[in-house]
Design a protein around this motif. Structure first.
Motif, PDB file in Angstrom:
ATOM      1  N   VAL A 269     114.615  46.029  50.625  1.00 56.51           N
ATOM      2  CA  VAL A 269     114.289  47.379  50.182  1.00 56.51           C
ATOM      3  C   VAL A 269     115.441  49.068  50.363  1.00 56.51           C
ATOM      4  CG1 VAL A 269     112.898  48.705  48.909  1.00 56.51           C
ATOM      5  CG2 VAL A 269     112.757  46.582  47.901  1.00 56.51           C
ATOM      6  N   ILE A 270     116.488  48.899  50.172  1.00 55.89           N
ATOM      7  CA  ILE A 270     116.531  50.139  50.815  1.00 55.89           C
ATOM      8  C   ILE A 270     116.413  51.424  49.584  1.00 55.89           C
ATOM      9  CG2 ILE A 270     118.735  51.045  51.650  1.00 55.89           C
ATOM     10  CD1 ILE A 270     119.884  48.445  51.810  1.00 55.89           C
ATOM     11  N   GLY A 271     115.910  52.394  50.025  1.00 53.94           N
ATOM     12  CA  GLY A 271     115.285  53.248  49.289  1.00 53.94           C
ATOM     13  C   GLY A 271     115.873  54.803  49.613  1.00 53.94           C
ATOM     14  N   VAL A 272     117.132  55.099  48.445  1.00 52.91           N
ATOM     15  CA  VAL A 272     118.304  55.833  48.838  1.00 52.91           C
ATOM     16  C   VAL A 272     117.582  57.433  48.178  1.00 52.91           C
ATOM     17  CG1 VAL A 272     120.628  56.519  48.734  1.00 52.91           C
ATOM     18  CG2 VAL A 272     120.205  53.899  48.660  1.00 52.91           C
ATOM     19  N   GLY A 273     117.331  57.876  49.055  1.00 56.42           N
ATOM     20  CA  GLY A 273     116.731  59.387  48.319  1.00 56.42           C
ATOM     21  C   GLY A 273     115.456  59.111  47.369  1.00 56.42           C
ATOM     22  N   GLU A 278     107.463  60.408  42.548  1.00 61.15           N
ATOM     23  CA  GLU A 278     107.274  59.705  40.677  1.00 61.15           C
ATOM     24  C   GLU A 278     106.678  58.549  40.258  1.00 61.15           C
ATOM     25  OE1 GLU A 278     111.357  59.854  38.606  1.00 61.15           O
ATOM     26  OE2 GLU A 278     111.918  59.808  40.267  1.00 61.15           O
ATOM     27  N   PHE A 279     106.553  57.501  42.098  1.00 62.36           N
ATOM     28  CA  PHE A 279     105.978  55.683  41.378  1.00 62.36           C
ATOM     29  C   PHE A 279     105.744  55.485  43.542  1.00 62.36           C
ATOM     30  CE2 PHE A 279     106.714  50.758  40.098  1.00 62.36           C
ATOM     31  CZ  PHE A 279     105.596  51.509  39.649  1.00 62.36           C
ATOM     32  N   ASN A 280     104.836  55.684  43.337  1.00 59.57           N
ATOM     33  CA  ASN A 280     105.151  54.792  44.899  1.00 59.57           C
ATOM     34  C   ASN A 280     105.633  53.594  45.463  1.00 59.57           C
ATOM     35  OD1 ASN A 280     102.032  56.473  44.447  1.00 59.57           O
ATOM     36  ND2 ASN A 280     102.897  56.973  46.304  1.00 59.57           N
ATOM     37  N   TYR A 281     105.924  53.861  46.502  1.00 59.34           N
ATOM     38  CA  TYR A 281     106.957  52.482  46.942  1.00 59.34           C
ATOM     39  C   TYR A 281     105.539  51.330  46.522  1.00 59.34           C
ATOM     40  CZ  TYR A 281     110.765  54.020  49.415  1.00 59.34           C
ATOM     41  OH  TYR A 281     111.847  54.840  49.798  1.00 59.34           O
ATOM     42  N   GLU A 282     104.852  51.342  47.167  1.00 57.61           N
ATOM     43  CA  GLU A 282     103.382  50.324  47.324  1.00 57.61           C
ATOM     44  C   GLU A 282     103.469  49.928  45.832  1.00 57.61           C
ATOM     45  OE1 GLU A 282     101.582  53.545  50.403  1.00 57.61           O
ATOM     46  OE2 GLU A 282     103.706  53.528  48.161  1.00 57.61           O
ATOM     47  N   SER A 283     103.354  50.451  45.070  1.00 54.63           N
ATOM     48  CA  SER A 283     102.946  50.011  43.453  1.00 54.63           C
ATOM     49  C   SER A 283     103.852  49.213  42.873  1.00 54.63           C
ATOM     50  CB  SER A 283     103.073  51.211  42.595  1.00 54.63           C
ATOM     51  OG  SER A 283     101.922  52.439  42.754  1.00 54.63           O
ATOM     52  N   TRP A 284     105.390  48.150  43.570  1.00 57.25           N
ATOM     53  CA  TRP A 284     106.410  47.754  43.016  1.00 57.25           C
ATOM     54  C   TRP A 284     106.789  47.510  44.217  1.00 57.25           C
ATOM     55  CZ3 TRP A 284     111.179  47.504  44.712  1.00 57.25           C
ATOM     56  CH2 TRP A 284     112.084  49.311  45.155  1.00 57.25           C
ATOM     57  N   GLU A 304     100.228  48.243  55.330  1.00 57.65           N
ATOM     58  CA  GLU A 304     100.653  47.238  54.200  1.00 57.65           C
ATOM     59  C   GLU A 304     101.898  47.183  54.207  1.00 57.65           C
ATOM     60  OE1 GLU A 304     100.259  46.570  49.483  1.00 57.65           O
ATOM     61  OE2 GLU A 304      99.763  48.227  50.590  1.00 57.65           O
ATOM     62  N   TYR A 305     102.400  47.904  54.961  1.00 56.81           N
ATOM     63  CA  TYR A 305     103.961  47.339  54.674  1.00 56.81           C
ATOM     64  C   TYR A 305     103.934  48.075  56.352  1.00 56.81           C
ATOM     65  CZ  TYR A 305     104.777  47.184  50.125  1.00 56.81           C
ATOM     66  OH  TYR A 305     104.845  46.577  49.108  1.00 56.81           O
ATOM     67  N   LYS A 537     103.493  44.924  33.548  1.00 55.28           N
ATOM     68  CA  LYS A 537     103.197  45.044  35.156  1.00 55.28           C
ATOM     69  C   LYS A 537     104.392  44.455  36.344  1.00 55.28           C
ATOM     70  CE  LYS A 537      99.368  41.223  34.582  1.00 55.28           C
ATOM     71  NZ  LYS A 537      98.260  42.312  35.660  1.00 55.28           N
ATOM     72  N   HIS A 538     104.400  45.911  37.143  1.00 58.58           N
ATOM     73  CA  HIS A 538     104.950  46.108  38.156  1.00 58.58           C
ATOM     74  C   HIS A 538     105.878  44.856  39.597  1.00 58.58           C
ATOM     75  CE1 HIS A 538     105.219  49.462  36.019  1.00 58.58           C
ATOM     76  NE2 HIS A 538     103.655  49.987  36.929  1.00 58.58           N
TER      77      HIS A 538
END
Length: 539
Positions: A269-273, A278-284, A304-305, A537-538
């Motif tokens: 996963v590449i998080g761009v900005g 809005e939504f935590n990384y761990e949630s999805w 966890e990550y 579900k996410h």
């Protein structure tokens, strides 16, 4: 000699501020008079919460900090909700409140609380103004407000301050230019390149910071060069077209399980900005490595990550590294990606002949020009909007997802029209949102703003009802009314057009958009449109 009030308003004018939103008090009258002389308009709102929301949206659309005001005590606490919105939705605003005179601070005083303590957790900076530090405080406050990450600042105005005379000044202040982010360090760029080239199914997850960085073109170029999908957070809508073959959907909102069918296959996963507000990384996120491109490190559970690489600095510089690489050996099935996306949009299409929330949004998208601005409240309809509303560019769909306050849509639409008077502006909100902010219709009418307010009337707090249902709880206290509400022809002077069918709705929308001044479109929709598409579900 000029007064403190004169100097403050003169400085706001120099910054390019055209409006201050709020409800006046006796001590604010000096500032209002200075505004009248300088041509800055005081927008009288019905509730100070709206003043904060309006200042927030003004910044989003103009790039100039929004300004708002509330009186001491209850006015300040009301304003706090709007200021909190600016904090978590990342908007630069200047919030002024009256405070007791300095000699009375710390004493027992009518209406008074410690407003510095109140605003400290809601702002990036809070202080009380003094006659000898006006210029320095305002310049510092604005610089802090617009610096990355943008947010609100609060300036307390002691009630005896406004008429105090101060020496004339030849100085002026200017809107600071936000500092250019630095280029990420060589080691992090090396790790970015290596991990990316070693992956076979990376996915780009684009968030709110990428919108501020204007990274859309590089995001699309990266995706196209390497054949990789792009998912968005709701407030990043417009960064890539929904019709692009590499668009994979919006996280967190309707049919999020369909979006998960794509990103769950990722090996990187590449998080761009990506802003987790809005939504935590761990949630999805699947349990794969993360590369986080932003000006601040990733906020993620690193137990966890554990495989997280922070590439801190200029997002565009980091993306430029990826676009310069030879195409990776992508194993994404791009035909399957397009089929999943098309199937998701098909599942959100309204049933033929129906008139539920999906039909209301679909028809509105047809009628609203492509450059029109749509704002929305918070509720079940927001989850539909997040996934199904086609957004041609950032700033054309305005929501609150970091703060997520019901009632946001109505004041947001008013501010959008004031900021962009040549654009068509529409607000979509539920009847619960209308109940919270109906008083702001007076503002739209007073300002003669051509805004269309679409009210989705289903007599229910649908999002809460659905959450009750998910937990097998009985429906309790989510009905907004038990009987048909009377059909008013106007609310606070704003005409109301009624629609009970799709054809009727399209007709009244077209009429509303051709009408001068504000119009309410009451869409009495059928229920059931949310039941099978939101709160999915996410993972």
């Amino acid at each position: 000699m000029s007064t403190v009030a004169d100097r403050v308003i003169e400085r706001l004018q120099e910054l390019g501020i055209r409006y201050v939103f709020g409800v006046p008090s006796g001590s604010w009258l000096y500032y209002m008079e200075a505004m009248r002389k300088k041509g800055i308009e005081f927008i009288l709102v019905s509730n100070e919460t709206s003043a904060g929301f309006m200042a927030d949206v003004t910044y989003r659309l103009t790039g100039i900090p929004g300004a708002c005001y509330a009186t001491v005590g209850p006015g300040a606490t009301n304003l706090g909700t709007g200021v909190g919105g600016a904090l978590l939705d990342r908007s630069a605003i200047i919030a002024f409140t009256s405070e007791p005179p300095e000699k009375m601070q710390g004493r027992t005083v009518q209406m008074a609380i410690d407003q510095q303590a109140l605003f400290r957790p809601l702002t990036k900076f809070t202080t009380s103004l003094k006659p000898e530090t006006i210029d320095q405080v305002l310049q510092k406050a604005v610089r802090i407000a617009i610096s990355d990450t943008p947010g609100p600042v609060h300036i307390g105005l002691p009630e005896d301050l406004g008429p105090i005379e101060v020496p004339d000044s030849q100085e002026s202040i200017v809107l600071p230019v936000a500092a250019e982010p630095f280029v990420p360090n060589t080691k992090s760029l090396y790790l970015l390149e290596k991990q990316f080239c070693d992956s076979h199914r990376p996915v780009l997850a684009v968030g709110l910071s990428a919108v501020r960085s204007k990274a859309g073109a590089l995001i699309v170029a990266t995706a196209e060069r390497h054949g990789i999908p792009v998912v968005l957070t709701p407030m990043a809508k417009g960064m890539i077209s929904e019709d692009h073959p590499l668009y994979a959907g919006v996280l967190f909102h309707a049919l999020s399980d369909r979006v998960a069918e794509t990103y769950s296959q990722a090996d990187l996963v590449i998080g761009v900005g990506y802003d987790p507000v809005e939504f935590n990384y761990e949630s999805w996120m699947p349990e794969v490595p993360l590369i986080h491109l932003d000006t601040v490190p990733a906020d993620i559970d690193r137990i966890e990550y554990p495989a997280v690489t922070d590439v801190i600095g200029d997002i565009n510089a980091a993306l430029s590294v990826l676009t310069a690489l030879d195409p990776i050996n992508s194993e994404w099935d791009l035909n399957a990606l397009v089929e999943r996306k098309n199937a998701m949009f098909q599942a959100l299409e309204p049933a033929p002949g129906s008139f539920g929330s999906r039909a209301a949004l679909s028809i509105l998208r047809d009628v609203l020009p492509q450059d029109g601005i749509m704002t929305c409240g918070v509720g079940a309809h927001t989850h539909l909007i997040g996934q199904m509303w086609r957004t041609p560019a950032p700033g054309l769909q305005i929501m609150s997802n970091g703060w997520s306050s019901m009632g946001f849509g109505i004041p947001a639409a008013i501010a959008a029209k004031l900021s962009m008077p040549d654009r068509k502006v529409v607000c979509v909100t539920g009847d619960g949102g209308l109940l919270m902010m109906a008083g702001e219709m007076v503002v739209a009418q007073r300002q003669n703003l051509s805004v269309v307010f679409v009210i989705l009337v289903d007599h229910m707090l649908e999002l809460i009802r659905l959450k009750q249902d998910k937990k097998s709880f009985p429906f309790y206290k989510t009905d907004l009314d038990q009987q048909e509400t009377p059909r008013a022809d106007s609310i606070f002077g704003v005409p109301v057009l009624h629609a009970e069918s799709a054809d009727e709705y399209r007709s009244v929308l077209e009429k509303a958009f051709s009408t001068e001044g504000p119009v309410i479109v009451e869409a009495r929709i059928e229920g059931g449109d949310y039941d099978n598409v939101i709160l999915r579900k996410h993972k």
